[in-house]
Design a protein around this motif. Structure first.
Motif: not given
Ligand code: SAH
Ligand code: SF4
Length: 348
Positions: A25-26, A28-29, A32-33, A44, A46-47
């Protein structure tokens, strides 16, 4: 296989992230970036740091990098990008009330040598890979988020035109793979009505594009006289007007749509009454529209543009004969961002 971050799909990225030891699922993050135009994993934030580092190792060099940005008085912006592996291209962002159009480059230079075109005067260097074409949109997206466009209500690119540097049909792999991404639901999800490919008329490629990705088609016609077109658009020697006519008639056109015939107006060259008559005879009125383009001067061009007044008169001849014709407003000419002015010397 090392699909670039600019156009990797969610499934493939999830699989990659899993092999790096992180939950899928990471991915997807990361995407999003990318939606915000960020293609550098280091940014990035939040990763997890370890994943960022693994992604950076996987993609050690971005496919394109911003070198320069110029803003026109009319809101048009021009970007200069350096390509991975060398070479530079320009991209143009054109704001209108409800649209933001991006004019994409597909090649460094062009082999086709149309004598009035600034890109044609530059030696051909290379084709852009699909990721480098797609990344132009991400980079513009990032710039728009950082510096909102006052001239448009749109907040992201709405329309794409392959009308920057190069002949897209001569870079078929880059063209088709980038279109696949722009049109795919899990790519950019753009409607095919919002994408236009402009070509000087490479016939087998036009047929293959129509079969694979029937987006909007624009043809750089510039003359409906075979002899004159041989000079203005030299590829006409290989694919002359009668062959072009057949290919246009066979193009899969959706209802309510049209093919655009681009016609740059050169004083005393292709703007005479007899040129209008030939053009009227050539156009398939139900399916095609003529777009008259003001010639944009650049150093080294041996042509002069027709006057505004003369363009109006030429347009009325067409309209009187039942041909739908418009005059293209020139944008960004104060920063050399208008049609045919793009050029980027390598090694600068
Ligand atoms: N190679 C493709 C797409 C890039 S050129 C093609 O030729 O269609 C985009 C458009 O700008 C073409 O119609 C091209 O003929 C036109 N153009 C080139 N030089 C120009 C100039 N100096 N002034 C105005 N239009 C120009
Ligand atoms: Fe190439 Fe198009 Fe310029 Fe002709 S007009 S030289 S095909 S970029």
């Amino acid at each position: 296989m090392n699909t670039d971050l600019a156009l990797i799909g969610l499934d493939e990225l999830s699989a990659l992230v899993s092999t790096m030891g992180f939950p899928g699922w990471r991915a997807r993050q990361v995407l999003d970036w990318r939606k915000r135009g960020v293609l550098d994993p280091a940014a990035m934030n939040n990763i997890p740091m370890k994943l960022r580092q693994a992604l950076q190792q996987h993609w050690p060099e971005p496919v394109i990098q911003l070198r320069q940005r110029q803003y026109s008085e009319d809101g048009t912006r021009k970007y200069l990008f350096a390509l991975r592996g060398g070479g530079q291209v320009e991209t143009v962002m054109i704001p209108e009330e409800k649209r933001i159009t991006i004019c994409l480059s597909s090649q460094v230079g062009c082999v086709l040598d149309c004598p009035f075109c600034n890109t044609g005067l530059q030696a051909f260097e290379k084709n852009l890979e699909a990721a480098a074409i797609v990344a132009q949109v991400w980079m513009v997206q990032q710039d728009i988020l950082q510096q909102p466009v006052r001239q448009s209500r749109a907040t992201r690119p709405t329309h794409l035109v392959y009308m920057g540097m190069g002949e897209p049909m001569a870079n078929e792999a880059g063209l088709h793979d980038s279109l696949r991404f722009f049109l795919a639901e899990d790519g950019m999800g753009l409607s095919r009505r919002r994408i236009t490919v402009s070509t000087s008329g490479l016939i087998p490629q036009i047929e293959r594009l129509g079969a694979a990705w029937p987006v909007n088609l624009a043809i750089s016609l510039h003359s409906a006289d075979n002899e004159l077109r041989n000079t203005l658009v030299p590829i006409n020697r290989k694919y002359p007007l009668p062959a072009l006519r057949q290919a246009l008639n066979a193009w899969p056109l959706p209802a309510q749509r049209h093919i655009t015939l681009e016609y740059v107006m050169l004083a005393g060259v292709n703007d005479r009454d007899e040129d209008a008559e030939r053009l009227i005879a050539f156009v398939n009125k139900g399916r095609e529209r003529v777009n008259l383009i003001r010639f944009n001067p650049h150093p080294g061009a041996g042509y002069q543009g027709s006057s505004r007044q003369h363009m109006d008169a030429f347009a009325s001849l067409l309209v009187k004969a039942g041909v739908r014709a418009t005059i293209r407003r020139s944008r960004g000419d104060d920063i050399m961002a208008a049609c045919g002015q793009l050029r980027a010397a390598s090694g600068q």
